[in-house]
Write a protein that holds these residues in place. Structure first.
Motif, short mmCIF file in Angstrom:
data_model
loop_
_atom_site.label_atom_id
_atom_site.label_comp_id
_atom_site.label_asym_id
_atom_site.label_seq_id
_atom_site.Cartn_x
_atom_site.Cartn_y
_atom_site.Cartn_z
N VAL A 158 -4.87 0.90 2.40
CA VAL A 158 -4.95 2.24 1.81
C VAL A 158 -3.77 3.08 2.28
N VAL A 159 -3.50 3.07 3.56
CA VAL A 159 -2.39 3.85 4.12
C VAL A 159 -1.05 3.38 3.57
N ASP A 160 -0.89 2.07 3.46
CA ASP A 160 0.36 1.53 2.91
C ASP A 160 0.58 2.02 1.49
N GLU A 161 -0.48 2.00 0.69
CA GLU A 161 -0.33 2.49 -0.68
C GLU A 161 -0.05 3.98 -0.70
N MET A 162 -0.73 4.73 0.16
CA MET A 162 -0.49 6.18 0.24
C MET A 162 0.99 6.45 0.57
N ASN A 163 1.51 5.69 1.53
CA ASN A 163 2.90 5.89 1.96
C ASN A 163 3.92 5.46 0.90
N SER A 164 3.50 4.60 0.00
CA SER A 164 4.43 4.11 -1.02
C SER A 164 4.53 5.03 -2.23
N LEU A 165 3.67 6.01 -2.30
CA LEU A 165 3.63 6.88 -3.47
C LEU A 165 4.76 7.92 -3.43
N GLY A 166 5.16 8.33 -4.61
CA GLY A 166 6.18 9.37 -4.73
C GLY A 166 5.54 10.74 -4.82
#
Length: 186
Positions: free
Chosen positions: A108-116
């Motif tokens: 979840v955190v990885d996806e959050m961090n990958s967002l623009g």
């Protein structure tokens, strides 16, 4: 996360001897296929042992450990919950249960961090934030029960403090921080 298995039961010394042998062989093997085979045999023995002693929390704990190692998080959670049900003071089962639940956080955190910063990304970020908070909320009762059972467990206290911080639970944060400070002064 706590590592491996314990077995208590006197109904079959053969099963006890075999389960320890499989774990030792698995731990000493450099061959991944052998490790998997020995772990599967150990799991089979634990399942057999449960048929003989269905209220033995340690057996369920062992299955939780094996399931965690095999990436079967849902099964591991169920086994740890059963371990706690039959052995409510089982500190390692609580710790492993919380650990397995929190394992879901990294993706979840990885996806959050990958967002623009687009509107679509912001909406997705907010959705993921809720998912993350739900993981944390799921851990709170287990950590609180663990702290009841083991009030000096600093790992549990620190984890709960961090969760309260993220969830914005200032009262809980202050209460747990005070417990930690009191223990660290001793």
């Amino acid at each position: 996360r706590r590592r491996h298995t314990r077995y208590i039961g006197d109904w079959s010394s053969d099963v006890c001897s075999s389960d320890l042998l499989y774990i030792r062989m698995s731990n000493n093997s450099d061959n991944e296929e052998e490790r998997i085979m020995y772990r599967a045999k150990f799991k089979d023995l634990m399942e057999l042992a449960i048929t003989k002693d269905p209220e033995n929390g340690i057996l369920y704990y062992n299955l939780g450990v094996i399931s965690t190692e095999q990436g079967e998080s849902d099964a591991a959670i169920e086994y740890y919950e059963k371990a706690i049900n039959f052995k409510p003071d089982y500190v390692d089962a609580y710790l492993n249960l919380v650990s397995v639940i929190l394992d879901g956080e990294q993706a979840v955190v990885d996806e959050m961090n990958s967002l623009g910063t687009s509107k679509k990304d912001n909406i997705r970020y907010d959705e993921l934030k809720i998912v993350r908070e739900e993981l944390y909320k799921r851990c709170v009762p287990y950590l609180e029960k663990l702290i009841e059972v083991s009030p000096t467990n600093l790992d549990a206290l620190r984890t709960l403090k961090n969760i309260f911080s993220v969830l914005g639970d200032n009262e809980g944060f202050k209460e747990v921080s005070a417990q930690i400070n009191e223990l660290e002064e001793i």
